[in-house]
Design a protein around this motif. Structure first.
Motif, PDB file in Angstrom:
ATOM      1  N   ARG A   1      26.889  -0.233  28.409  1.00  0.00           N
ATOM      2  CA  ARG A   1      28.295  -0.508  28.637  1.00  0.00           C
ATOM      3  C   ARG A   1      28.692  -1.894  28.113  1.00  0.00           C
ATOM      4  O   ARG A   1      29.744  -2.072  27.567  1.00  0.00           O
ATOM      5  CB  ARG A   1      28.601  -0.413  30.141  1.00  0.00           C
ATOM      6  CG  ARG A   1      29.450   0.800  30.449  1.00  0.00           C
ATOM      7  CD  ARG A   1      29.468   1.061  31.942  1.00  0.00           C
ATOM      8  NE  ARG A   1      28.694   2.242  32.274  1.00  0.00           N
ATOM      9  CZ  ARG A   1      27.955   2.373  33.365  1.00  0.00           C
ATOM     10  NH1 ARG A   1      27.870   1.396  34.237  1.00  0.00           N
ATOM     11  NH2 ARG A   1      27.311   3.476  33.576  1.00  0.00           N
ATOM     12  N   SER A   2      27.773  -2.872  28.276  1.00  0.00           N
ATOM     13  CA  SER A   2      28.102  -4.208  27.805  1.00  0.00           C
ATOM     14  C   SER A   2      27.890  -4.340  26.308  1.00  0.00           C
ATOM     15  O   SER A   2      28.671  -4.979  25.609  1.00  0.00           O
ATOM     16  CB  SER A   2      27.279  -5.253  28.550  1.00  0.00           C
ATOM     17  OG  SER A   2      25.920  -4.885  28.481  1.00  0.00           O
ATOM     18  N   SER A   3      26.828  -3.729  25.783  1.00  0.00           N
ATOM     19  CA  SER A   3      26.503  -3.974  24.382  1.00  0.00           C
ATOM     20  C   SER A   3      27.092  -2.928  23.442  1.00  0.00           C
ATOM     21  O   SER A   3      27.031  -3.118  22.231  1.00  0.00           O
ATOM     22  CB  SER A   3      24.972  -4.020  24.222  1.00  0.00           C
ATOM     23  OG  SER A   3      24.451  -2.745  24.522  1.00  0.00           O
ATOM     24  N   GLY A   4      27.609  -1.874  24.005  1.00  0.00           N
ATOM     25  CA  GLY A   4      28.157  -0.834  23.135  1.00  0.00           C
ATOM     26  C   GLY A   4      27.063   0.059  22.610  1.00  0.00           C
ATOM     27  O   GLY A   4      26.196  -0.394  21.886  1.00  0.00           O
ATOM     28  N   GLY A   5      27.021   1.314  23.034  1.00  0.00           N
ATOM     29  CA  GLY A   5      25.925   2.193  22.674  1.00  0.00           C
ATOM     30  C   GLY A   5      26.093   2.784  21.295  1.00  0.00           C
ATOM     31  O   GLY A   5      27.151   2.698  20.679  1.00  0.00           O
ATOM     32  N   GLY A   6      25.032   3.422  20.795  1.00  0.00           N
ATOM     33  CA  GLY A   6      25.104   4.087  19.514  1.00  0.00           C
ATOM     34  C   GLY A   6      24.863   5.564  19.677  1.00  0.00           C
ATOM     35  O   GLY A   6      24.600   6.047  20.778  1.00  0.00           O
ATOM     36  N   GLY A   7      24.909   6.288  18.575  1.00  0.00           N
ATOM     37  CA  GLY A   7      24.672   7.727  18.607  1.00  0.00           C
ATOM     38  C   GLY A   7      23.242   8.045  19.013  1.00  0.00           C
ATOM     39  O   GLY A   7      22.984   9.064  19.658  1.00  0.00           O
TER      40      GLY A   7
ATOM     41  N   ILE B   1      21.671  10.884  21.684  1.00  0.00           N
ATOM     42  CA  ILE B   1      20.709  11.942  21.327  1.00  0.00           C
ATOM     43  C   ILE B   1      19.503  11.896  22.238  1.00  0.00           C
ATOM     44  O   ILE B   1      19.053  12.926  22.765  1.00  0.00           O
ATOM     45  CB  ILE B   1      20.266  11.781  19.847  1.00  0.00           C
ATOM     46  CG1 ILE B   1      21.459  12.086  18.948  1.00  0.00           C
ATOM     47  CG2 ILE B   1      19.098  12.710  19.527  1.00  0.00           C
ATOM     48  CD1 ILE B   1      21.244  11.766  17.504  1.00  0.00           C
ATOM     49  N   ILE B   2      18.988  10.669  22.476  1.00  0.00           N
ATOM     50  CA  ILE B   2      17.822  10.525  23.360  1.00  0.00           C
ATOM     51  C   ILE B   2      18.151  11.096  24.723  1.00  0.00           C
ATOM     52  O   ILE B   2      17.368  11.842  25.319  1.00  0.00           O
ATOM     53  CB  ILE B   2      17.427   9.041  23.484  1.00  0.00           C
ATOM     54  CG1 ILE B   2      16.769   8.588  22.183  1.00  0.00           C
ATOM     55  CG2 ILE B   2      16.463   8.832  24.653  1.00  0.00           C
ATOM     56  CD1 ILE B   2      16.500   7.124  22.120  1.00  0.00           C
ATOM     57  N   MET B   3      19.350  10.767  25.206  1.00  0.00           N
ATOM     58  CA  MET B   3      19.742  11.221  26.527  1.00  0.00           C
ATOM     59  C   MET B   3      19.809  12.746  26.575  1.00  0.00           C
ATOM     60  O   MET B   3      19.307  13.364  27.509  1.00  0.00           O
ATOM     61  CB  MET B   3      21.110  10.644  26.857  1.00  0.00           C
ATOM     62  CG  MET B   3      21.507  10.862  28.285  1.00  0.00           C
ATOM     63  SD  MET B   3      22.597   9.542  28.773  1.00  0.00           S
ATOM     64  CE  MET B   3      23.441  10.321  30.103  1.00  0.00           C
TER      65      MET B   3
END
Lengths: 187, 400
Positions: free
Chosen positions: B189-195, B199-201
């Motif tokens: 949330r703080s760093s901004g996630g990527g795609g 996918i991992i999730m």
């Protein structure tokens, strides 16, 4: 150069196959030996039981001297055959089995004997031993079957011939009437 | 006999490795998801697995026997059972006599346990012991001894440990995810996630849901295979498949469930201890359908593996169930034998029930006194006096 390596490779593979087949054969032969000693234990147990059984029965069965003597005789022959080969031994033991089964049929005519506690426990022990004999014989014959198959079938027969393995003899009961253990009934 | 064990091991080991891989993939992705570190997940999965394996290996049999409240017996306690086990020990060529246990339970079942052939035990419920005649008892014991001889016990306990680890990992992971959120998503949330995270999730969620199911299916497949093989070996040892068939018939007609059975211990029993019936039973059962096992046993024309395999093929019209090596090794006809029971002077069911209950009383340390009037008195272990009065005739009996 390549050809040399291929030849070396083939030789190594052949050696591995040879050694593992040889070890397999040794393992099977040991299993047969082990199974044989199992039969041996049970047959000895039967030989030990019979004198007591006959002794107990003698006191009651005055008219059955022949039957009792036949059992004792068969037992002594079987014991003498203990040191002999598989075939001779199987023969002697199957004669003992049939002598015993004749005795146990006759026993039915003596209610006093059948009420004797000592005799009953001997009879019970004998039945249990007969069962164990037939199962140890079964295991022995199964082991011999596998061992002999290995010795006679390709490719293990090559190794067996080179290293002098010999097929083992089955422990066979000869007459079909004697295949069954004597009919004994618990009361 | 040895080839058959070896070849079975190879096929089963492939399946076990499949389960192991499943566990590692699960650990890997759960690690990525929760710890931001795949190695961490792998290590946690490995630790759980090692602890459970060691427990199962060294304690598994005693845990199982104590859960089922099994009591160890000796030859004097139940000579008939002891003799039958000894006969089957001889017929199978086991080196050591397995320990024999009786479970005080009216349900009809039996199981074998122990990590190897030197630490093996057979357990049978008192209900089954009462119901079976000698031939049937022999069939059941032969089946159990086959499990020991074919090393199924160790294989199945290692499998159930793998399955258990996968189930536990997925269960906790899904709870943490539902109620706690993942370490990664908080940071995202703080760093901004990527795609990639998404996918991992997704993969982790899919694994959490499907890994336990897959593992169970593999586990059941292995278990069913071992059951068929144990039936085949049992028929070979007794030379009398009808004994086991008729015992299975009695077992399957009973409605009583084993009280102490659960999902983990189910494959140990001779027949599925849970009596649910459903469409998916074939895939999701530790045991093949009993009716089918009986049919195969009854249609055997000889006692060898070849005969069992032939009977199996006739019913399924498909591949063999017995490994090829075992079939070639045991070539040669092995005839069946006739029933043995009459010879033994069959005990009737009442007598058998009495015989078994006597053993149970004795194992619970009750003393038995036969009063002159024909009443059998059971004296509880806490009783302090040296004599006891018969409730019927009133005479005083001495306690020994």
């Amino acid at each position: 150069m390549l050809a040399v390596w291929i030849i070396i490779g083939i030789v190594v593979i052949l050696a591995i196959v040879f050694v593992s087949t040889y070890n397999g054969l040794v393992g099977k032969r040991n299993q047969v030996k082990n199974a044989w000693s199992q039969i041996d234990v049970q047959l000895k147990r039967r030989h030990d039981l019979i004198p007591n059984l006959v002794e107990t029965a003698k006191g009651y069965m005055h008219h059955e001297r022949e039957t009792l003597e036949a059992v004792t005789k068969a037992r002594n022959i079987a014991q003498a055959a203990s040191s002999g080969g598989v075939g001779a031994r199987a023969q002697a033991e199957s004669e003992l089995t049939s002598a015993l089964s004749r005795l146990l049929v006759v026993v039915e005519r003596y209610p006093d004997l059948k009420a004797n506690q000592n005799f009953l426990s001997l009879q019970e022990e004998l039945t249990a031993t007969e069962n164990r004999i037939s199962f140890s014989r079964q295991f022995y014959n199964d082991s011999v079957l596998h061992y002999n198959n290995k010795i006679q079938m390709f490719p293990s027969n090559v190794v067996a011939n080179m290293t002098g393995f010999k097929t083992s003899e089955f422990f066979e009961v000869t007459a079909p009437a004697e295949r069954e253990a004597p009919k004994v009934s618990f009361q | 006999m040895w080839e058959q064990i070896r070849s079975n091991r190879n096929k089963s080991i492939i399946l076990v490795i499949g389960m192991g891989l499943l566990l590692f993939v699960l650990g890997y992705f759960l690690g990525l998801l929760f710890l931001d570190n795949a190695t961490g997940g792998l290590i946690i999965a490995l630790i759980i697995w090692v602890i459970m394996s060691l427990t199962a290996y060294f304690q598994g049999d005693s845990i199982l026997l104590s859960i089922s409240k099994a009591r160890k017996i000796s030859r004097e306690d139940h000579p008939r059972l002891y003799n039958v086990v000894e006969e089957m020990k001889i017929a199978s060529g086991l080196e050591k006599m397995p320990d024999i246990y009786i479970i005080d339970d009216p349900a009809l079942n039996a199981f074998a346990t122990g990590r190897d052939i030197k630490h093996a035990s057979v357990a049978i419920t008192s209900g089954l012991l009462q119901k079976l005649n000698r031939d049937e008892l022999q069939g059941v014991i032969a089946h159990e001894i086959s499990h020991i001889k074919n090393r199924d016990v160790l294989l199945m306990s290692m499998c159930s440990v793998l399955l258990g680890t996968i189930v536990i990992l997925s269960w906790y992971a899904s709870r943490i995810m539902l109620f706690g959120g993942t370490g990664r998503s908080r940071r995202d949330r703080s760093s901004g996630g990527g795609g990639a995270q998404l996918i991992i999730m997704l993969i982790a969620i899919v694994l959490m849901i499907f890994a336990p199911i897959f593992a169970k299916l593999i586990y059941f497949a292995i278990s069913r295979k071992r059951e068929y093989l144990a039936d085949a070996s049992g028929a070979l040892y007794t030379r009398y498949p009808e004994g086991l068939a008729s015992a299975l018939e009695k077992i399957s007609s009973s409605e009583i469930q084993v009280q102490a059975a659960n999902n983990a211990t189910a494959p140990m029993y001779i027949d599925n201890p849970f009596r649910k019936k459903g469409a998916a039973q074939n895939l999701s059962s530790t045991h093949p359908p009993t009716a089918e096992r009986i049919r195969i046993l009854r249609s055997m024309s000889g006692a060898s593996y070849v005969d069992y395999n032939q009977a199996y093929k006739n019913i399924h019209n498909t591949h063999s169930i017995i490994p090829e090596t075992a079939l070639t090794a045991s070539s040669g006809a092995i005839p069946l034998r006739s029933a043995q029971s009459e010879k033994e002077g069959e005990l009737d069911e009442k007598k058998q029930a009495r015989e078994t209950s006597d053993v149970l009383w004795r194992l619970n340390e009750y003393k038995t006194v036969d009063c002159g009037c024909g009443v059998r008195l059971r004296v509880p272990p806490g009783y302090r006096g040296t004599e006891i009065k018969c409730p019927r005739c009133g005479s005083i009996n001495q306690l020994k």
